[in-house]
Design a protein around this motif. Structure first.
Motif, PDB file in Angstrom:
ATOM      1  N   ALA A  12       0.910  -0.985  -0.478  1.00 26.88           N
ATOM      2  CA  ALA A  12       0.246  -0.065  -0.088  1.00 26.88           C
ATOM      3  C   ALA A  12       1.076   1.171   0.051  1.00 26.88           C
ATOM      4  N   LEU A  13       0.420   2.400  -0.025  1.00 26.91           N
ATOM      5  CA  LEU A  13       0.934   3.572  -0.494  1.00 26.91           C
ATOM      6  C   LEU A  13       0.360   4.563   0.510  1.00 26.91           C
ATOM      7  N   ALA A  14       1.533   5.670   1.303  1.00 30.49           N
ATOM      8  CA  ALA A  14       0.889   6.480   2.199  1.00 30.49           C
ATOM      9  C   ALA A  14       1.499   7.706   1.223  1.00 30.49           C
ATOM     10  N   HIS A  15       0.743   9.055   1.471  1.00 32.81           N
ATOM     11  CA  HIS A  15       1.100   9.875   1.004  1.00 32.81           C
ATOM     12  C   HIS A  15       1.380  10.682   1.880  1.00 32.81           C
ATOM     13  N   VAL A  16       2.272  10.850   1.947  1.00 29.06           N
ATOM     14  CA  VAL A  16       1.884  12.258   3.048  1.00 29.06           C
ATOM     15  C   VAL A  16       2.101  13.917   2.755  1.00 29.06           C
ATOM     16  N   VAL A  17       1.203  14.848   2.719  1.00 27.69           N
ATOM     17  CA  VAL A  17       1.120  15.952   2.606  1.00 27.69           C
ATOM     18  C   VAL A  17       1.551  16.760   2.861  1.00 27.69           C
TER      19      VAL A  17
END
Length: 281
Positions: A12-17
């Protein structure tokens, strides 16, 4: 290229914005704009998948020229599927949101497409934005929350400070900030949910272990996670919920109060179950 290749191996991907303003920490683009940054990353992931699809379609086109009928049918089926995925991707629809059968999911699994992976968008907010956590999550959730995509907000600075405190001090600090749980715990919980995972526990003497399994896993299959002999020789399982066990204090008391129950091979293990497997090999 190397970064995207690494991403292809994850589940899975975690995109910290970035969503906080701080003049001491300049943004590489010169301004803070979470929507722009989310869009840029989504575009990068889509371009990667499109490149893979286009290269594969070219090879399929060449293979079809000299293919026999039986092989040709298989190649045409793959060509049609990839062409459909390509059209949707070009229409800004990531693979995780496209309607695919279970068989089609299996057929594209080896491509390790990035937009097919579950996505967790984490808004990194400032301390002054903590009171607006709920409204911010609702606002961005309305724009980006989809099937296999979750949105959450946390303050990275606060989480860094909490990580340096003892459990009691961290709990007191969170309470003073109005935070019900740590951002790390929440990110883990949402990640588990996106991946369709749960945890169950086993005990041996004074040792407790947590095991990760998929939703809807039977007791027999779960036993195999601990040891293959347990799955092979499974007889039954003694099961008690974690909260019930904590309330009772001991397995004996849980049995006395009737909250420990016996289950067979087809029992679906629940998140937080404490399981004792009885087996014979």
């Amino acid at each position: 290229g190397q970064f995207l290749a690494h991403l292809s191996k994850v589940d899975a991907l975690a995109h910290v914005v970035r969503a906080f303003e701080d003049e001491r920490v300049p943004h590489v683009e010169g301004s803070v704009d979470p929507d722009r940054d989310i869009g840029a990353m989504n575009l990068e992931l889509a371009f990667s998948d499109l490149g893979i699809i286009e290269r594969r379609l070219e090879r399929l086109k060449d293979s079809l020229k000299g293919a026999r009928q039986q092989e040709r049918d298989t190649l045409l089926k793959e060509q049609n599927l990839l062409s459909r995925l390509k059209t949707s991707l070009e229409g800004d629809v990531p693979l995780r949101e496209q309607e695919l059968s279970e068989q089609e999911h299996k057929e594209i699994e080896n491509f390790q497409f990035l937009t097919a992976k579950p996505m967790l968008l984490l808004l990194n907010i400032g301390e002054n934005q903590i009171p607006q956590t709920g409204p911010l999550e609702s606002e961005f959730g309305n724009r980006y929350k989809r099937r296999n995509c979750e949105v959450a907000a946390l303050c990275g600075q606060i989480e860094m400070e909490l990580a340096q405190l003892s459990d009691d001090d961290a709990r007191e600090f969170r309470d003073s900030m109005g935070l019900s749980e740590s951002g790390l715990d929440r990110a883990i919980r949402l990640s588990y949910s996106l991946l369709g995972l749960i945890s169950f526990f086993t005990t041996a003497s004074d040792e407790v272990k947590a095991w990760t399994i998929r939703h809807n896993t039977t007791a027999q299959k779960a036993a195999g996670k601990v040891h293959t002999d347990m799955e092979r020789g499974f007889i039954r399982a003694e099961v008690v919920g974690f909260d019930d066990l904590v309330r009772c204090g001991t397995m004996a008391e849980a049995r006395k109060q009737g909250v420990l129950h016996l289950e067979g091979k087809t029992y679906i293990v629940q998140d937080g179950d404490v399981v004792t497997v009885l087996f014979n090999v």
